[in-house]
Design an enzyme around this catalytic site. Structure first.
Site, PDB file in Angstrom:
ATOM      1  N   CYS A 165       0.833  -1.195   0.000  1.00 13.48           N
ATOM      2  CA  CYS A 165       0.000   0.000   0.000  1.00 13.48           C
ATOM      3  C   CYS A 165       0.874   1.254   0.000  1.00 13.48           C
ATOM      4  O   CYS A 165       1.837   1.349   0.752  1.00 13.48           O
ATOM      5  CB  CYS A 165      -0.897  -0.024   1.237  1.00 13.48           C
ATOM      6  SG  CYS A 165      -1.782   1.496   1.555  1.00 13.48           S
ATOM      7  N   GLU A 166       0.525   2.205  -0.841  1.00 13.94           N
ATOM      8  CA  GLU A 166       1.313   3.427  -0.920  1.00 13.94           C
ATOM      9  C   GLU A 166       1.113   4.338   0.289  1.00 13.94           C
ATOM     10  O   GLU A 166       1.889   5.267   0.507  1.00 13.94           O
ATOM     11  CB  GLU A 166       0.965   4.200  -2.189  1.00 13.94           C
ATOM     12  CG  GLU A 166      -0.444   4.748  -2.238  1.00 13.94           C
ATOM     13  CD  GLU A 166      -0.756   5.445  -3.543  1.00 13.94           C
ATOM     14  OE1 GLU A 166      -1.701   6.258  -3.554  1.00 13.94           O
ATOM     15  OE2 GLU A 166      -0.077   5.191  -4.557  1.00 13.94           O
ATOM     16  N   HIS A 167       0.081   4.090   1.077  1.00 17.14           N
ATOM     17  CA  HIS A 167      -0.188   4.945   2.230  1.00 17.14           C
ATOM     18  C   HIS A 167       0.668   4.592   3.438  1.00 17.14           C
ATOM     19  O   HIS A 167       1.119   5.483   4.167  1.00 17.14           O
ATOM     20  CB  HIS A 167      -1.667   4.864   2.613  1.00 17.14           C
ATOM     21  CG  HIS A 167      -2.576   5.367   1.547  1.00 17.14           C
ATOM     22  ND1 HIS A 167      -3.868   4.895   1.366  1.00 17.14           N
ATOM     23  CD2 HIS A 167      -2.385   6.292   0.570  1.00 17.14           C
ATOM     24  CE1 HIS A 167      -4.433   5.515   0.345  1.00 17.14           C
ATOM     25  NE2 HIS A 167      -3.553   6.355  -0.161  1.00 17.14           N
ATOM     26  N   HIS A 168       0.873   3.281   3.678  1.00 23.27           N
ATOM     27  CA  HIS A 168       1.628   2.863   4.861  1.00 23.27           C
ATOM     28  C   HIS A 168       2.823   1.968   4.518  1.00 23.27           C
ATOM     29  O   HIS A 168       3.579   1.593   5.410  1.00 23.27           O
ATOM     30  CB  HIS A 168       0.710   2.114   5.830  1.00 23.27           C
ATOM     31  CG  HIS A 168      -0.476   2.910   6.282  1.00 23.27           C
ATOM     32  ND1 HIS A 168      -1.727   2.776   5.714  1.00 23.27           N
ATOM     33  CD2 HIS A 168      -0.589   3.875   7.227  1.00 23.27           C
ATOM     34  CE1 HIS A 168      -2.564   3.610   6.296  1.00 23.27           C
ATOM     35  NE2 HIS A 168      -1.911   4.295   7.212  1.00 23.27           N
ATOM     36  N   GLN A 203      -5.219  -0.622  -4.158  1.00 24.97           N
ATOM     37  CA  GLN A 203      -5.843  -1.721  -4.898  1.00 24.97           C
ATOM     38  C   GLN A 203      -6.718  -1.191  -6.024  1.00 24.97           C
ATOM     39  O   GLN A 203      -6.778  -1.786  -7.111  1.00 24.97           O
ATOM     40  CB  GLN A 203      -6.674  -2.586  -3.944  1.00 24.97           C
ATOM     41  CG  GLN A 203      -7.313  -3.791  -4.622  1.00 24.97           C
ATOM     42  CD  GLN A 203      -8.055  -4.680  -3.641  1.00 24.97           C
ATOM     43  OE1 GLN A 203      -7.692  -4.765  -2.470  1.00 24.97           O
ATOM     44  NE2 GLN A 203      -9.104  -5.335  -4.088  1.00 24.97           N
ATOM     45  N   HIS A 226      -5.651  -6.422   3.425  1.00 28.39           N
ATOM     46  CA  HIS A 226      -4.700  -5.334   3.607  1.00 28.39           C
ATOM     47  C   HIS A 226      -4.150  -5.340   5.032  1.00 28.39           C
ATOM     48  O   HIS A 226      -4.914  -5.230   6.001  1.00 28.39           O
ATOM     49  CB  HIS A 226      -5.373  -3.987   3.316  1.00 28.39           C
ATOM     50  CG  HIS A 226      -5.716  -3.804   1.875  1.00 28.39           C
ATOM     51  ND1 HIS A 226      -5.088  -2.869   1.067  1.00 28.39           N
ATOM     52  CD2 HIS A 226      -6.604  -4.449   1.076  1.00 28.39           C
ATOM     53  CE1 HIS A 226      -5.585  -2.937  -0.155  1.00 28.39           C
ATOM     54  NE2 HIS A 226      -6.512  -3.889  -0.176  1.00 28.39           N
ATOM     55  N   CYS A 253      -2.532  -3.056   6.420  1.00 33.98           N
ATOM     56  CA  CYS A 253      -2.716  -1.763   7.067  1.00 33.98           C
ATOM     57  C   CYS A 253      -4.049  -1.708   7.800  1.00 33.98           C
ATOM     58  O   CYS A 253      -4.258  -0.837   8.657  1.00 33.98           O
ATOM     59  CB  CYS A 253      -2.611  -0.613   6.064  1.00 33.98           C
ATOM     60  SG  CYS A 253      -3.827  -0.674   4.730  1.00 33.98           S
TER      61      CYS A 253
END
Length: 212
Positions: free
Chosen positions: A99-102, A140, A168, A170
């Site tokens: 995931c690009e966020h975490h 995703q 996920h 995260c």
């Protein structure tokens, strides 16, 4: 989430083509040492001395999709298929991504179907296409759109269907910590987008029991 949009609104979703100044391997290893210290540990202790080197090597594998071109993977079309023009489905393709966020993993399975226009692509190429986008940082939803747009761009099929289901980390390791929950994304183009019966057939084939 079904994206029932007109063909004219479908845009190729790609990572930025702007050049990125890549740090040296030693700079990357220093960054890992910094994170280890920030976490509260000593990167010089015996168990962590080689960790920066291992992490950098692992990142080369985790994110190798940045160095791969989907058009190259899908460039070989087999036209001698005796006029076959029905659905081609490859289901249960396992993948892992981040995931690009975490920057934590999400893992699952992808299912891809298409109606060929003028020949078919090798089945293993579809699995490789999943890895091209899976081994990058993204969401995703973005990954789903990237896969279907790459198929449309390279093969010009009569329609493509993409269904991705994933867990996920995260969401299960941090935050709400809900283990076992899954996220499903879908997107359709061409005949799959325009004909609900084709979508229903796609889902029936995805969920049907394998032959024994």
């Amino acid at each position: 989430m079904d994206d029932l949009v007109k063909p004219s609104t479908l845009r190729l979703v790609e990572v930025s083509k702007a050049p990125v100044e890549k740090p040296t391997r030693e700079q990357a290893m220093d960054a890992v040492r910094t994170l280890l210290r920030w976490a509260g540990d000593d990167p010089s202790r015996e168990g962590l001395q080689d960790t920066p080197k291992r992490v950098v090597k692992a990142y080369e594998e985790f994110f190798k999709g940045y160095g791969e071109d989907p058009d190259v993977i899908l460039d070989k079309v087999f036209r001698e298929v005796d006029g076959y023009d029905d659905m081609v489905l490859v289901r249960d393709i396992p993948f892992y991504s981040h995931c690009e966020h975490h920057m934590v993993p999400f893992t699952g399975k992808a299912h891809i179907a298409y109606y060929p226009t003028d020949g078919v692509v090798g089945l293993s190429k579809l699995a490789r296409l999943i890895d091209v986008y899976g081994r990058r940082l993204q969401t995703q939803e973005t990954m789903t759109a990237q896969i279907i747009n790459a198929m449309n761009h390279a093969l010009n099929p009569r329609g493509v269907a993409v269904y991705i289901e994933a867990e996920h980390m995260c969401m299960s390791m941090r935050g709400v910590q809900k283990q076992g929950s899954s996220t499903i994304t879908t997107q359709f183009s061409g005949v799959f987008r325009d004909d609900p019966a084709e979508q229903a057939r796609f889902f029936q084939m995805v969920h049907s029991r394998p032959l024994r």
